[in-house]
Motif scaffolding. Structure first.
Motif, PDB file in Angstrom:
ATOM      1  N   ALA A  11       0.842  -1.210   0.000  1.00  0.00           N
ATOM      2  CA  ALA A  11       0.000   0.000   0.000  1.00  0.00           C
ATOM      3  C   ALA A  11       0.871   1.251   0.000  1.00  0.00           C
ATOM      4  O   ALA A  11       0.554   2.242  -0.683  1.00  0.00           O
ATOM      5  N   VAL A  12       1.984   1.199   0.728  1.00  0.00           N
ATOM      6  CA  VAL A  12       2.908   2.346   0.761  1.00  0.00           C
ATOM      7  C   VAL A  12       3.524   2.546  -0.624  1.00  0.00           C
ATOM      8  O   VAL A  12       3.607   3.670  -1.127  1.00  0.00           O
ATOM      9  N   VAL A  13       3.926   1.439  -1.246  1.00  0.00           N
ATOM     10  CA  VAL A  13       4.536   1.551  -2.583  1.00  0.00           C
ATOM     11  C   VAL A  13       3.532   2.173  -3.555  1.00  0.00           C
ATOM     12  O   VAL A  13       3.872   3.094  -4.308  1.00  0.00           O
ATOM     13  N   ARG A  14       2.306   1.692  -3.508  1.00  0.00           N
ATOM     14  CA  ARG A  14       1.307   2.198  -4.458  1.00  0.00           C
ATOM     15  C   ARG A  14       1.004   3.683  -4.211  1.00  0.00           C
ATOM     16  O   ARG A  14       0.684   4.428  -5.135  1.00  0.00           O
ATOM     17  N   ALA A  15       1.132   4.106  -2.957  1.00  0.00           N
ATOM     18  CA  ALA A  15       0.847   5.520  -2.645  1.00  0.00           C
ATOM     19  C   ALA A  15       2.025   6.429  -2.988  1.00  0.00           C
ATOM     20  O   ALA A  15       1.834   7.597  -3.290  1.00  0.00           O
ATOM     21  N   LYS A  16       3.236   5.892  -2.955  1.00  0.00           N
ATOM     22  CA  LYS A  16       4.424   6.755  -3.050  1.00  0.00           C
ATOM     23  C   LYS A  16       5.233   6.597  -4.340  1.00  0.00           C
ATOM     24  O   LYS A  16       5.987   7.504  -4.693  1.00  0.00           O
ATOM     25  N   ALA A  17       5.114   5.469  -5.008  1.00  0.00           N
ATOM     26  CA  ALA A  17       5.967   5.241  -6.180  1.00  0.00           C
ATOM     27  C   ALA A  17       5.616   6.221  -7.295  1.00  0.00           C
ATOM     28  O   ALA A  17       4.464   6.624  -7.455  1.00  0.00           O
ATOM     29  N   SER A  18       6.641   6.606  -8.068  1.00  0.00           N
ATOM     30  CA  SER A  18       6.409   7.518  -9.194  1.00  0.00           C
ATOM     31  C   SER A  18       5.788   6.746 -10.359  1.00  0.00           C
ATOM     32  O   SER A  18       5.778   5.508 -10.356  1.00  0.00           O
ATOM     33  N   ASP A  19       5.322   7.501 -11.337  1.00  0.00           N
ATOM     34  CA  ASP A  19       4.702   6.854 -12.500  1.00  0.00           C
ATOM     35  C   ASP A  19       5.685   5.927 -13.199  1.00  0.00           C
ATOM     36  O   ASP A  19       5.304   4.897 -13.753  1.00  0.00           O
ATOM     37  N   GLY A  20       6.962   6.313 -13.158  1.00  0.00           N
ATOM     38  CA  GLY A  20       7.982   5.523 -13.862  1.00  0.00           C
ATOM     39  C   GLY A  20       8.281   4.184 -13.216  1.00  0.00           C
ATOM     40  O   GLY A  20       8.861   3.300 -13.854  1.00  0.00           O
ATOM     41  N   THR A  21       7.935   4.027 -11.944  1.00  0.00           N
ATOM     42  CA  THR A  21       8.252   2.770 -11.257  1.00  0.00           C
ATOM     43  C   THR A  21       7.011   1.962 -10.861  1.00  0.00           C
ATOM     44  O   THR A  21       7.116   0.774 -10.582  1.00  0.00           O
TER      45      THR A  21
END
Lengths: 329, 436
Positions: free
Chosen positions: B325-335
């Protein structure tokens, strides 16, 4: 910009600002929740029915051949398991030679694992990864998982006692263990009196820790999350000894050539039984019939010789005669 | 504008005696306009003393304005410099956090693989620990306020690495006590190191934010405006007594100060705006992506721990979901797309395990080949590192690029303040001459 000039200007700016940064501070951790107390040590010699706890349900007859067991989803517990094609077993995975995951093969192995596989063989004819599904569980999960029928049986060095009969049903005793002490080899510790003033580790919230306090006066109890974490403390010098069932200690000693199990009379008696849902009496009877067969055909000895004899020695007294006579509910 | 006395002689100050005054002690205490006292002007006053007083006030105001504006802009310059330094330190400690999470993900997966561990994964783990050691040294050198926590963190990393080695050694001998050491190492990672890293990230984020927020356009213009107000007042006092509307020196000083004050306001406002843009832009991307990278590797660790805990990994799966959930909230469009590729493979692993095909689940989890979970997470991690580096570099470059202008302006403000003081002194000296 010239670096020296930049530093001079920065120094001037800092002088004007008149301050640096406060040192970074790590907030103090919250105090860990104290583990639940084990409750009063098991003192009842007999259960509510006035029976010894090791008395189980007598088998209804000889163990049927696997081919004779019908696969019936609406039939007995054994027939339902056969119809489903999977026996779900709650086990441990951190007790060397009792129940552990072989890192080379990734497969669970040990004496308890063999006992579980014997149940599967008795139902299906063979034990395969498909028909024997192991579920590694914690001690605290043993009873709720059986009560909720999330697992069919639990084979996890589980002591039979009268309080637990209130929660689940047990097979006849399949191994007689007892609480002992593991110490450093050649540490000059010969009996329990030598342990006064030493730190002895046992899993938090267990009766083992209470037994240390009552049976070894002057010893300093140290707790850890489980037996293997106690062994880590022992190996790191944070504990001088550890105490738990001899079967577990034997496995731990086998992993550390600088340790040994103290040659002593066990502090307690720990009769192991296979746990079953309290209402599935037919499954208990089936397992007891299987244990009878194992006694006759030498299968139990075969497993003992392979997994436990190298560390526990002669099996005399390790598998008492089964006791039956528990009335059906 | 000329400085020639204008108007009737009756409005000019009239000295009591002709010729040069004999001296201050002998100065007459009068300056009586022919028509009597004008509004706000006493009938009798000591004009030379007044001139001296006005000169002192005006010169002081100009010098103070120059010095204060210089000081404030120097603070702005230093704040920007510190903002860049703190941003770099923030990225540094977030890198340590993410690299440590990466190392733990590799170690737990390697433990799960046992003797089947991919050699490249073992090397990657060793390189990650080595990198952390260097990053810790760099971070300690860069920020003295972090040194104590970094020293404690260094001890935790050393303890962690030693515990992992013990876990690995036991595992290779087939001893299940290795899993207890793996658990102990994860406790060191999660309960000892992570709070330290969180404190370091929080402290440096606070410092960087605070420094970026240190541009105060309204404060920078205050000394200039104050000095202009003083010059206006002095000019007005003189105008009342000398019947000159403007004093050239005072007016020139006011114009100089007004120009530098305006320039300072524009630069300061621009810098404040740029910093706000950065905080919402590349700076935020760097911070968020680092958080996503850490969470992604923590998720991968939990995937392995779930399988190590065979059959009782529900808690680890919950931890995986939280990290995801943290990754989905914080990751940039490129990742984010790369993360989703890994997440889909993780779901397959979890499904295999849930279906009772544990061996297949383990094989899928430890496989580092193309198209498998290990490679998918590696792809995310690599792109994530690139994204963080690019965003962090863009942030610090942007902050530093505008900083030279502030420093030049600071020096200019000081020089203009001193020049204004000189002009003021000269302007009032002209009146003194007229009076004499």
């Amino acid at each position: 910009m010239n670096r020296r000039l930049a530093l001079a200007v920065a120094a001037a700016a800092l002088a004007v600002a008149g301050c640096g940064y406060d040192a970074t501070v790590v907030p103090a951790p919250e105090a860990p929740e104290a583990p639940a107390a084990a409750g009063p040590a098991e003192e009842c010699a007999d259960d509510v029915a006035g029976l010894s706890p090791v008395r189980s349900y007598a088998p209804t007859g000889p163990l049927p051949a696997p081919g004779d067991i019908e696969a019936d989803p609406d039939g007995s517990t054994v027939e339902r398991i056969k119809a489903e094609g999977t026996l779900v077993v709650g086990v441990a995975a951190d007790s060397f030679n009792l129940a552990y995951r072989n890192p080379e093969t990734g497969v669970l192995e040990g004496f308890d694992i063999e006992m579980a596989k014997e149940v599967a063989r008795a139902i299906f004819g063979t034990s395969t990864p498909q028909n024997t599904q192991f579920r590694v569980i914690t001690p605290a999960q043993r009873f709720p998982l059986l009560q909720e029928r999330e697992v069919d049986i639990v084979v996890r060095n589980m002591t039979i006692n009268c309080a637990r009969w209130e929660l689940i049903a047990f097979s006849a005793e399949y191994f007689h263990s007892g609480q002992k002490i593991l110490v450093r080899r050649n540490a000059g510790i010969d009996d329990l009196r030598d342990l006064a003033g030493l730190r002895i580790c046992a899993p938090a919230g267990t009766t083992s820790i209470q037994n240390i306090e009552t049976e070894i006066p002057g010893a300093i109890p140290v707790t850890a999350a489980n037996d293997t974490q106690c062994m880590v403390k022992f190996q790191r010098g944070e504990a001088d000894a550890l105490s738990t069932d001899d079967t577990v200690l034997a496995g731990l000693a086998a992993q550390d050539p600088y340790s040994e199990v103290l040659d002593q009379e066990a502090l307690t008696d720990e009769p192991y039984g296979i746990g079953v849902n309290a209402e599935q009496v037919d499954l208990v009877q089936f397992i007891n019939a299987m244990l009878e067969r194992m006694r006759r055909d030498g299968t139990w000895d075969e497993h003992y010789d392979r997994w436990l004899r190298p560390t526990l020695g002669d099996p005399t007294g390790k598998w008492p005669q089964p006791q039956y006579g528990r009335p059906l509910p | 504008m000329t400085q020639t006395p204008s108007g009737a002689a009756a409005t000019a100050p009239v000295p009591q005696a002709t010729g040069r005054p004999a001296g201050r002690a002998q100065q007459p205490r009068q300056a009586v306009p022919a028509g009597g006292a004008t509004a706000g002007v006493p009938a009798v006053e000591d004009v030379p003393r007044l001139l001296n007083r006005w000169q002192v006030i005006a010169v002081t105001a100009c010098v103070l304005a120059g010095a204060l504006t210089f000081g404030l802009q120097l603070l702005s310059w230093n704040a920007n410099r510190s903002a860049a330094d703190n941003t770099e330190q923030l990225v540094r400690v977030q890198n340590i956090q993410a690299t440590f999470a990466r190392a733990n993900a590799l170690a737990t997966n390697g433990y799960l693989a046992g003797i089947k561990e991919d050699a490249s994964q073992t090397t990657a783990y060793a390189e990650a620990i080595d990198l952390i050691t260097h990053q810790l040294a760099d971070a300690a050198e860069a920020q003295p306020a972090d040194r104590q926590v970094l020293a404690d963190l260094n001890a935790a990393v050393t303890d962690y690495a030693a515990t992992i080695e013990t876990a690995r050694a036991n595992n290779r001998q087939g001893f299940p006590i290795g899993s207890a050491y793996l658990e102990a190492a994860n406790t060191t990672f999660g309960e000892t190191a992570q709070p330290m890293l969180a404190a370091l990230v929080s402290a440096n984020q606070e410092r960087a934010d605070s420094e970026m927020d240190a541009q105060r356009p309204w404060l920078v213009v205050l000394p200039g405006l104050g000095a202009i107000a003083v010059l206006w007042w002095v000019n007005r006092q003189q105008a009342q007594r000398f019947h000159r509307r403007f004093n050239t020196g005072l007016a020139g000083a006011a114009i100089g100060l007004a120009a530098t004050t305006l320039l300072a306001a524009i630069v300061s406002l621009g810098q404040a705006g740029d910093n706000d843009d950065l905080r919402d832009g590349s700076y935020q991307v760097a911070v968020d992506e680092a958080e996503a990278r850490t969470a992604a590797n923590i998720a991968r660790s939990n995937e392995s721990l779930r399988l190590v805990a065979r059959g009782s990994g529900a808690a680890f799966e919950e931890a995986w979901a939280s990290a995801a959930a943290v990754v989905r909230a914080k990751a940039s469009d490129g990742t984010l797309g790369l993360w989703e590729s890994y997440a889909a493979l993780h779901d397959e692993i979890a499904q295999l395990d849930d279906d009772g095909d544990y061996d297949a689940a383990v094989l899928a989890a430890i496989d580092t080949g193309d198209g498998r979970a290990g490679a998918a997470l590696q792809a995310f991690d690599t792109r994530s590192v690139e994204t963080i580096d690019a965003a962090a570099t863009a942030t610090t470059d942007e902050i530093r690029s505008g900083n030279s202008a502030i420093l030049v302006l600071a020096v200019l403000s000081l020089l203009v303040g001193l020049a204004a003081a000189g002009l003021t002194a000269w302007g009032i000296a002209q009146r003194r001459k007229e009076y004499a």
